[in-house]
Design a protein around this motif. Sequence first.
Motif, PDB file in Angstrom:
ATOM      1  N   ALA A   1       0.847  -1.187   0.000  1.00  0.00           N
ATOM      2  CA  ALA A   1       0.000   0.000   0.000  1.00  0.00           C
ATOM      3  C   ALA A   1       0.887   1.243   0.000  1.00  0.00           C
ATOM      4  N   GLU A   2       0.305   2.355  -0.387  1.00  0.00           N
ATOM      5  CA  GLU A   2       1.062   3.604  -0.458  1.00  0.00           C
ATOM      6  C   GLU A   2       1.721   3.941   0.871  1.00  0.00           C
ATOM      7  N   GLY A   3       2.993   4.336   0.789  1.00  0.00           N
ATOM      8  CA  GLY A   3       3.733   4.787   1.961  1.00  0.00           C
ATOM      9  C   GLY A   3       4.555   3.731   2.676  1.00  0.00           C
ATOM     10  N   ILE A   4       4.286   2.448   2.416  1.00  0.00           N
ATOM     11  CA  ILE A   4       5.043   1.423   3.147  1.00  0.00           C
ATOM     12  C   ILE A   4       6.327   1.068   2.415  1.00  0.00           C
ATOM     13  N   GLU A   5       7.308   0.628   3.189  1.00  0.00           N
ATOM     14  CA  GLU A   5       8.565   0.173   2.609  1.00  0.00           C
ATOM     15  C   GLU A   5       8.339  -1.187   1.964  1.00  0.00           C
ATOM     16  N   VAL A   6       8.942  -1.377   0.775  1.00  0.00           N
ATOM     17  CA  VAL A   6       8.750  -2.633   0.051  1.00  0.00           C
ATOM     18  C   VAL A   6      10.086  -3.263  -0.321  1.00  0.00           C
ATOM     19  N   ARG A   7      10.023  -4.562  -0.583  1.00  0.00           N
ATOM     20  CA  ARG A   7      11.176  -5.325  -1.069  1.00  0.00           C
ATOM     21  C   ARG A   7      10.824  -5.776  -2.493  1.00  0.00           C
ATOM     22  N   VAL A   8      11.731  -5.525  -3.419  1.00  0.00           N
ATOM     23  CA  VAL A   8      11.525  -5.904  -4.818  1.00  0.00           C
ATOM     24  C   VAL A   8      12.472  -7.049  -5.136  1.00  0.00           C
ATOM     25  N   THR A   9      11.908  -8.160  -5.612  1.00  0.00           N
ATOM     26  CA  THR A   9      12.683  -9.367  -5.896  1.00  0.00           C
ATOM     27  C   THR A   9      12.731  -9.613  -7.396  1.00  0.00           C
ATOM     28  N   GLY A  10      13.904  -9.973  -7.887  1.00  0.00           N
ATOM     29  CA  GLY A  10      14.060 -10.353  -9.289  1.00  0.00           C
ATOM     30  C   GLY A  10      13.801  -9.218 -10.266  1.00  0.00           C
TER      31      GLY A  10
ATOM     32  N   GLU B   1      14.317  -6.547 -13.175  1.00  0.00           N
ATOM     33  CA  GLU B   1      15.045  -6.430 -14.432  1.00  0.00           C
ATOM     34  C   GLU B   1      14.631  -5.141 -15.122  1.00  0.00           C
ATOM     35  N   ALA B   2      15.559  -4.550 -15.864  1.00  0.00           N
ATOM     36  CA  ALA B   2      15.285  -3.349 -16.646  1.00  0.00           C
ATOM     37  C   ALA B   2      15.327  -3.719 -18.126  1.00  0.00           C
ATOM     38  N   PHE B   3      14.491  -3.040 -18.907  1.00  0.00           N
ATOM     39  CA  PHE B   3      14.429  -3.260 -20.351  1.00  0.00           C
ATOM     40  C   PHE B   3      14.432  -1.915 -21.055  1.00  0.00           C
ATOM     41  N   ALA B   4      15.342  -1.741 -22.015  1.00  0.00           N
ATOM     42  CA  ALA B   4      15.324  -0.541 -22.845  1.00  0.00           C
ATOM     43  C   ALA B   4      14.308  -0.778 -23.955  1.00  0.00           C
ATOM     44  N   TRP B   5      13.523   0.254 -24.298  1.00  0.00           N
ATOM     45  CA  TRP B   5      12.539   0.120 -25.356  1.00  0.00           C
ATOM     46  C   TRP B   5      12.544   1.366 -26.234  1.00  0.00           C
ATOM     47  N   ALA B   6      12.059   1.213 -27.454  1.00  0.00           N
ATOM     48  CA  ALA B   6      11.927   2.330 -28.385  1.00  0.00           C
ATOM     49  C   ALA B   6      10.732   2.070 -29.287  1.00  0.00           C
ATOM     50  N   MET B   7       9.924   3.113 -29.481  1.00  0.00           N
ATOM     51  CA  MET B   7       8.775   3.064 -30.384  1.00  0.00           C
ATOM     52  C   MET B   7       8.756   4.375 -31.152  1.00  0.00           C
ATOM     53  N   GLY B   8       9.163   4.323 -32.408  1.00  0.00           N
ATOM     54  CA  GLY B   8       9.262   5.556 -33.181  1.00  0.00           C
ATOM     55  C   GLY B   8      10.301   6.473 -32.572  1.00  0.00           C
ATOM     56  N   ASP B   9       9.889   7.713 -32.282  1.00  0.00           N
ATOM     57  CA  ASP B   9      10.832   8.654 -31.683  1.00  0.00           C
ATOM     58  C   ASP B   9      10.777   8.656 -30.157  1.00  0.00           C
ATOM     59  N   ARG B  10      10.001   7.735 -29.572  1.00  0.00           N
ATOM     60  CA  ARG B  10       9.911   7.607 -28.113  1.00  0.00           C
ATOM     61  C   ARG B  10      10.798   6.456 -27.643  1.00  0.00           C
ATOM     62  N   HIS B  11      11.387   6.617 -26.474  1.00  0.00           N
ATOM     63  CA  HIS B  11      12.224   5.549 -25.910  1.00  0.00           C
ATOM     64  C   HIS B  11      12.285   5.706 -24.394  1.00  0.00           C
ATOM     65  N   GLY B  12      12.690   4.639 -23.728  1.00  0.00           N
ATOM     66  CA  GLY B  12      12.793   4.690 -22.279  1.00  0.00           C
ATOM     67  C   GLY B  12      13.247   3.368 -21.712  1.00  0.00           C
ATOM     68  N   ILE B  13      13.082   3.238 -20.408  1.00  0.00           N
ATOM     69  CA  ILE B  13      13.440   2.006 -19.707  1.00  0.00           C
ATOM     70  C   ILE B  13      12.216   1.582 -18.905  1.00  0.00           C
ATOM     71  N   SER B  14      11.854   0.319 -19.005  1.00  0.00           N
ATOM     72  CA  SER B  14      10.768  -0.210 -18.193  1.00  0.00           C
ATOM     73  C   SER B  14      11.350  -1.229 -17.221  1.00  0.00           C
ATOM     74  N   PHE B  15      10.608  -1.471 -16.141  1.00  0.00           N
ATOM     75  CA  PHE B  15      11.076  -2.365 -15.091  1.00  0.00           C
ATOM     76  C   PHE B  15      10.051  -3.461 -14.839  1.00  0.00           C
ATOM     77  N   ARG B  16      10.562  -4.648 -14.553  1.00  0.00           N
ATOM     78  CA  ARG B  16       9.726  -5.798 -14.230  1.00  0.00           C
ATOM     79  C   ARG B  16      10.388  -6.506 -13.053  1.00  0.00           C
ATOM     80  N   ALA B  17       9.565  -7.117 -12.192  1.00  0.00           N
ATOM     81  CA  ALA B  17      10.082  -7.872 -11.053  1.00  0.00           C
ATOM     82  C   ALA B  17       9.259  -9.137 -10.892  1.00  0.00           C
ATOM     83  N   SER B  18       9.836 -10.130 -10.230  1.00  0.00           N
ATOM     84  CA  SER B  18       9.087 -11.359  -9.975  1.00  0.00           C
ATOM     85  C   SER B  18       8.156 -11.197  -8.779  1.00  0.00           C
ATOM     86  N   ALA B  19       8.492 -10.260  -7.845  1.00  0.00           N
ATOM     87  CA  ALA B  19       7.627 -10.038  -6.683  1.00  0.00           C
ATOM     88  C   ALA B  19       7.931  -8.693  -6.040  1.00  0.00           C
TER      89      ALA B  19
END
Length: 117
Positions: free
Chosen positions: A70-79, A81-99
Amino acid sequence: MQSIPVDTSRLGVLRCAVGPEPKIADFETKQVKKDRDGNTVYTVGVTVRQDGRRVSVIEIAVPGEPKGVAEGIEVRVTGMEAFAWAMGDRHGISFRASAITPVPAAPAGSAGKGGGA
């Protein structure tokens, strides 16, 4: 798309800024995104603050609804990964985790206590 493992232990304290929300795959039909196993993918906004740096908010995708996050609580992120992406002239980094799980609160009065001489 190449995944890059992220060492979350170097990110400082992670806190939930925006609680879990189902990720939308198609904004016209409001269809939610599912992973390969059929689990709904959720996104969680997490604040990241390393020592001496500004706070950043990153959105992390995770399979299944993170329980107890919930908002405001400390969390632990497991697994994570970051992914670079590009779509046309837009680009960035997205993040995914297992938990993403809540960090248990320390019992009141336990900070700084120890068996001294």
